[in-house]
Write a protein that holds these residues in place. Structure first.
Motif, PDB file in Angstrom:
ATOM      1  N   ALA A 224       0.828  -1.211   0.000  1.00  0.00           N
ATOM      2  CA  ALA A 224       0.000   0.000   0.000  1.00  0.00           C
ATOM      3  C   ALA A 224       0.860   1.257   0.000  1.00  0.00           C
ATOM      4  O   ALA A 224       0.572   2.226  -0.729  1.00  0.00           O
ATOM      5  CB  ALA A 224      -0.921  -0.008   1.218  1.00  0.00           C
ATOM      6  N   GLN A 225       1.912   1.235   0.790  1.00  0.00           N
ATOM      7  CA  GLN A 225       2.808   2.382   0.823  1.00  0.00           C
ATOM      8  C   GLN A 225       3.485   2.591  -0.523  1.00  0.00           C
ATOM      9  O   GLN A 225       3.649   3.735  -0.983  1.00  0.00           O
ATOM     10  CB  GLN A 225       3.854   2.194   1.920  1.00  0.00           C
ATOM     11  CG  GLN A 225       3.312   2.323   3.325  1.00  0.00           C
ATOM     12  CD  GLN A 225       4.368   2.067   4.373  1.00  0.00           C
ATOM     13  OE1 GLN A 225       5.457   1.570   4.068  1.00  0.00           O
ATOM     14  NE2 GLN A 225       4.053   2.379   5.619  1.00  0.00           N
ATOM     15  N   GLU A 226       3.849   1.487  -1.153  1.00  0.00           N
ATOM     16  CA  GLU A 226       4.503   1.578  -2.456  1.00  0.00           C
ATOM     17  C   GLU A 226       3.552   2.160  -3.502  1.00  0.00           C
ATOM     18  O   GLU A 226       3.944   3.016  -4.322  1.00  0.00           O
ATOM     19  CB  GLU A 226       4.983   0.190  -2.885  1.00  0.00           C
ATOM     20  CG  GLU A 226       5.905   0.204  -4.083  1.00  0.00           C
ATOM     21  CD  GLU A 226       6.416  -1.187  -4.412  1.00  0.00           C
ATOM     22  OE1 GLU A 226       5.615  -2.137  -4.327  1.00  0.00           O
ATOM     23  OE2 GLU A 226       7.614  -1.317  -4.741  1.00  0.00           O
ATOM     24  N   ALA A 227       2.270   1.709  -3.479  1.00  0.00           N
ATOM     25  CA  ALA A 227       1.283   2.235  -4.429  1.00  0.00           C
ATOM     26  C   ALA A 227       1.022   3.719  -4.168  1.00  0.00           C
ATOM     27  O   ALA A 227       0.896   4.522  -5.110  1.00  0.00           O
ATOM     28  CB  ALA A 227      -0.022   1.444  -4.312  1.00  0.00           C
ATOM     29  N   GLU A 228       0.945   4.071  -2.900  1.00  0.00           N
ATOM     30  CA  GLU A 228       0.721   5.475  -2.545  1.00  0.00           C
ATOM     31  C   GLU A 228       1.878   6.343  -3.006  1.00  0.00           C
ATOM     32  O   GLU A 228       1.674   7.451  -3.540  1.00  0.00           O
ATOM     33  CB  GLU A 228       0.536   5.586  -1.032  1.00  0.00           C
ATOM     34  CG  GLU A 228       0.218   6.997  -0.559  1.00  0.00           C
ATOM     35  CD  GLU A 228       0.035   7.073   0.950  1.00  0.00           C
ATOM     36  OE1 GLU A 228      -0.111   8.187   1.469  1.00  0.00           O
ATOM     37  OE2 GLU A 228       0.041   6.002   1.595  1.00  0.00           O
ATOM     38  N   GLN A 229       3.070   5.835  -2.829  1.00  0.00           N
ATOM     39  CA  GLN A 229       4.247   6.601  -3.265  1.00  0.00           C
ATOM     40  C   GLN A 229       4.279   6.752  -4.780  1.00  0.00           C
ATOM     41  O   GLN A 229       4.634   7.818  -5.312  1.00  0.00           O
ATOM     42  CB  GLN A 229       5.518   5.909  -2.766  1.00  0.00           C
ATOM     43  CG  GLN A 229       5.705   5.985  -1.260  1.00  0.00           C
ATOM     44  CD  GLN A 229       6.874   5.148  -0.789  1.00  0.00           C
ATOM     45  OE1 GLN A 229       7.532   4.483  -1.581  1.00  0.00           O
ATOM     46  NE2 GLN A 229       7.137   5.172   0.504  1.00  0.00           N
ATOM     47  N   MET A 234       3.316  10.184  -9.581  1.00  0.00           N
ATOM     48  CA  MET A 234       2.626  10.543 -10.825  1.00  0.00           C
ATOM     49  C   MET A 234       1.999  11.933 -10.716  1.00  0.00           C
ATOM     50  O   MET A 234       2.042  12.729 -11.652  1.00  0.00           O
ATOM     51  CB  MET A 234       1.546   9.502 -11.133  1.00  0.00           C
ATOM     52  CG  MET A 234       2.108   8.139 -11.527  1.00  0.00           C
ATOM     53  SD  MET A 234       0.812   6.898 -11.784  1.00  0.00           S
ATOM     54  CE  MET A 234       0.007   7.601 -13.217  1.00  0.00           C
ATOM     55  N   ILE A 235       1.408  12.197  -9.542  1.00  0.00           N
ATOM     56  CA  ILE A 235       0.817  13.521  -9.332  1.00  0.00           C
ATOM     57  C   ILE A 235       1.893  14.606  -9.413  1.00  0.00           C
ATOM     58  O   ILE A 235       1.716  15.654 -10.042  1.00  0.00           O
ATOM     59  CB  ILE A 235       0.087  13.568  -7.973  1.00  0.00           C
ATOM     60  CG1 ILE A 235      -1.145  12.664  -8.019  1.00  0.00           C
ATOM     61  CG2 ILE A 235      -0.307  15.003  -7.614  1.00  0.00           C
ATOM     62  CD1 ILE A 235      -1.812  12.472  -6.675  1.00  0.00           C
TER      63      ILE A 235
END
Length: 297
Positions: A224-229, A234-235
């Motif tokens: 989850a942390q990896e996806a959030e990062q 991307m943002i």
């Protein structure tokens, strides 16, 4: 009348008594001499005693223990047959104790193996002889029972899992307890070591399942942390690109509309030369591709 001649008889044989007596007495004298020599050797061995380095002895005379300091290394003279010396090894002894059992703070069964290095104090040998006798009895009647009690005290202060995660704390409590307990009996604890700690099969299984669940939770958290990062990256990239476009547009706008038109033309160009080139009112129609081809020829 003639007399018959007298017969001559040989003289009677006499026994050599002195020689026979000597033949009988010789074995007896040899036997007595051998017995006396053997008795002398036994007396010498019983009279002189040598204690090796690392040994100490407690003297008993007619069964009574002699008070005071024990006999130390070197040559000693004692009364034979009425005296006895009990030898003790006063060097550091190593004793591994298996199967110590106790209950943890959360009432879980714990089994452990420990090693205790200890040394018997010479000044206490008289009391040790009176209480337990030999050095082997010191292990069975002093060291092992006190180690068991010390382990119970140490285990009761920690939860079962903490017996592993806080192993140093467990051993500190164990050391303090066993040192205090054995000191009362004239035994100095040099060092201790915890060889192994084990739990009941049920508790071991629950710990394993808990560890597996924690590992899965940690893995999910990491994903989850990896996806959030990645989403944040991307943002950030989009924001950076938008900001770059804004700055570029402002720069082009400041320099004039012609540069804007040129930039849009270059961005939309498919790489082919145009068929029509326009400028002012005098429009010139040319096939640029044919011009290029003719130039190559």
């Amino acid at each position: 009348m003639n007399k018959p001649p007298r017969q001559k008889f040989p003289p009677p044989r006499t026994l050599n008594t002195s020689k026979s007596m000597l033949n009988i007495e010789n074995p007896i004298k040899i036997g007595i001499a051998a017995l006396l020599g053997l008795f002398g050797i036994v007396m010498l061995r019983s009279t002189f005693l040598i204690l090796q380095p690392g040994e100490a002895g407690v003297l008993q005379v007619l069964g009574s223990v002699r008070e005071g300091e024990p006999m130390r290394e070197g040559l000693h003279i004692i009364l034979p047959f009425v005296s006895k010396v009990n030898k003790y090894d006063i060097r550091v002894q190593k004793h591994q104790i298996n199967g110590l059992t106790a209950a943890s703070k959360d009432l879980q069964d714990i089994t452990a193996e420990v090693v205790v290095n200890y040394q018997v104090q010479p000044s206490e040998l008289v009391n040790i002889l009176r209480d337990v006798g030999t050095l082997d009895n010191v292990k069975e009647k002093y060291v092992e029972p006190q180690a068991q009690e010390a382990f119970k005290i140490a285990s009761a202060k920690l939860k079962a899992e903490e017996s592993v995660t806080k192993r140093e704390e467990l051993m500190e409590t164990f050391n303090a307890s066993i040192i205090e307990r054995l000191q009362k009996f004239g035994i100095r604890v040099v060092a201790t070591a915890l060889v192994d700690v084990d739990f009941s099969p049920e508790f071991s299984k629950s710990v394993e399942e808990k560890q597996i669940a924690e590992q899965k939770a940690q893995k999910a958290k990491y994903i989850a942390q990896e996806a959030e990062q990645e989403a944040q990256a991307m943002i950030n990239r989009a924001k950076g690109k938008a900001e770059a476009n804004r700055l570029e547009a402002e720069s082009l706008k400041a320099q004039g509309s012609e540069l804007v038109i040129q930039k849009l033309f270059l961005e939309s160009w498919d790489g082919k030369l145009p068929l029509v080139m326009s400028g002012n009112e005098d429009t010139l129609l040319l096939d640029m591709n044919k011009l290029v081809d003719s130039d190559k020829r």
